[in-house]
Design a protein around this motif. Sequence first.
Motif, PDB file in Angstrom:
ATOM      1  N   LEU A 120      53.975  29.988  44.892  1.00 39.89           N
ATOM      2  CA  LEU A 120      54.340  30.700  46.113  1.00 39.89           C
ATOM      3  C   LEU A 120      53.939  32.175  46.012  1.00 39.89           C
ATOM      4  N   ASN A 121      54.180  32.777  44.852  1.00 42.51           N
ATOM      5  CA  ASN A 121      53.805  34.167  44.638  1.00 42.51           C
ATOM      6  C   ASN A 121      52.298  34.353  44.785  1.00 42.51           C
ATOM      7  N   CYS A 122      51.523  33.463  44.176  1.00 40.43           N
ATOM      8  CA  CYS A 122      50.062  33.561  44.254  1.00 40.43           C
ATOM      9  C   CYS A 122      49.563  33.395  45.688  1.00 40.43           C
ATOM     10  N   LEU A 123      50.157  32.466  46.428  1.00 33.37           N
ATOM     11  CA  LEU A 123      49.733  32.232  47.810  1.00 33.37           C
ATOM     12  C   LEU A 123      50.005  33.449  48.692  1.00 33.37           C
ATOM     13  N   ILE A 124      51.191  34.054  48.536  1.00 35.98           N
ATOM     14  CA  ILE A 124      51.523  35.232  49.340  1.00 35.98           C
ATOM     15  C   ILE A 124      50.598  36.391  48.997  1.00 35.98           C
ATOM     16  N   CYS A 125      50.369  36.622  47.698  1.00 32.42           N
ATOM     17  CA  CYS A 125      49.501  37.725  47.281  1.00 32.42           C
ATOM     18  C   CYS A 125      48.040  37.444  47.645  1.00 32.42           C
ATOM     19  N   LEU A 126      47.637  36.175  47.587  1.00 26.41           N
ATOM     20  CA  LEU A 126      46.299  35.776  48.029  1.00 26.41           C
ATOM     21  C   LEU A 126      46.106  36.164  49.501  1.00 26.41           C
ATOM     22  N   TRP A 127      47.088  35.811  50.336  1.00 25.82           N
ATOM     23  CA  TRP A 127      47.010  36.105  51.763  1.00 25.82           C
ATOM     24  C   TRP A 127      46.971  37.615  52.000  1.00 25.82           C
ATOM     25  N   TYR A 128      47.733  38.358  51.197  1.00 29.60           N
ATOM     26  CA  TYR A 128      47.721  39.813  51.327  1.00 29.60           C
ATOM     27  C   TYR A 128      46.331  40.382  51.039  1.00 29.60           C
ATOM     28  N   GLY A 129      45.607  39.797  50.097  1.00 23.84           N
ATOM     29  CA  GLY A 129      44.308  40.319  49.694  1.00 23.84           C
ATOM     30  C   GLY A 129      43.146  39.908  50.582  1.00 23.84           C
ATOM     31  N   THR A 130      43.392  39.019  51.530  1.00 27.90           N
ATOM     32  CA  THR A 130      42.298  38.574  52.402  1.00 27.90           C
ATOM     33  C   THR A 130      41.912  39.677  53.392  1.00 27.90           C
ATOM     34  N   PRO A 131      40.642  39.706  53.815  1.00 26.70           N
ATOM     35  CA  PRO A 131      40.180  40.761  54.740  1.00 26.70           C
ATOM     36  C   PRO A 131      40.949  40.813  56.057  1.00 26.70           C
ATOM     37  N   VAL A 132      41.464  39.663  56.524  1.00 25.81           N
ATOM     38  CA  VAL A 132      42.177  39.651  57.794  1.00 25.81           C
ATOM     39  C   VAL A 132      43.516  40.380  57.701  1.00 25.81           C
ATOM     40  N   VAL A 133      44.007  40.563  56.476  1.00 27.37           N
ATOM     41  CA  VAL A 133      45.276  41.280  56.263  1.00 27.37           C
ATOM     42  C   VAL A 133      45.015  42.661  55.662  1.00 27.37           C
ATOM     43  N   SER A 134      44.263  42.699  54.554  1.00 28.34           N
ATOM     44  CA  SER A 134      44.014  43.956  53.841  1.00 28.34           C
ATOM     45  C   SER A 134      42.526  44.095  53.519  1.00 28.34           C
ATOM     46  N   PRO A 135      41.736  44.653  54.416  1.00 30.92           N
ATOM     47  CA  PRO A 135      40.307  44.849  54.143  1.00 30.92           C
ATOM     48  C   PRO A 135      40.094  45.699  52.892  1.00 30.92           C
ATOM     49  N   GLY A 136      39.164  45.253  52.031  1.00 29.92           N
ATOM     50  CA  GLY A 136      38.829  46.031  50.845  1.00 29.92           C
ATOM     51  C   GLY A 136      39.601  45.674  49.602  1.00 29.92           C
TER      52      GLY A 136
END
Length: 237
Positions: free
Chosen positions: A59-75
């Motif tokens: 669950l932690n990895c999935l949430i942090c994965l989503w945070y790192g995607t360009p649609v959420v956090s570009p760069g």
Amino acid sequence: MAEGGMSSSPYSIISEGAGVAGNICAFVLFVSPIPTFKRIIRNKSTEQFSGLPYIYALLNCLICLWYGTPVVSPGLILIATVNTIGALFQLVYILIFIAYADHRRRLKVVGLLLGVFAVFAVIVSISLCVFEPPNRQLFVGYLSVFSLISMFASPLFIINLVIRTKSVEYMPYYLSLATFLMSIAFFAYGMLKHDAFVSIPNGIGAVLGILQLVLYFHYSRTNAQLSRAPLLEPYTV
């Protein structure tokens, strides 16, 4: 991430280098449970092992994965890559656990796994349908920080165990070192990217990593001195 000519600037190279270093150190942590699962496969039983740490880690990895995607956090693509790899490892571990668990524990872990996917789906849906940038990054960022801080329960438990038992048996040096180096690398990455959602939890992780290493050297040296002590003290009248 800087665009155009800035993309290859020394600042950008250093920040990306810190992210790559964090990915490498994290990989060491991701493969560390392999001996446990080799034992499970060899014995065809999960014995007394628990599947909960891998559920929480997924669950932690999935949430942090989503945070790192360009649609959420570009760069912040290196946050997405490390957590994609981590999520895949955790999923494989969970599936192995399910395959060799008894019926009751299998149902429990399957239910928790489905719950993780449901929670993640809700988070993705809310962040896309309710929030627009930059509020989307804030929403997922706070969730990722809460998730990461909740994961600190594990090192805190180990630290408490080491202090109580005065033994480093349950705190392998290389895992403690890898945890510290990973936290330092991602702390630097977050600072260089000006992202508090990355730097703050990894800064806390780095402090815990330092504490683990200090305890390791203190108690391993103490135990070594005790092992060199004579078995029978001289007795005089």
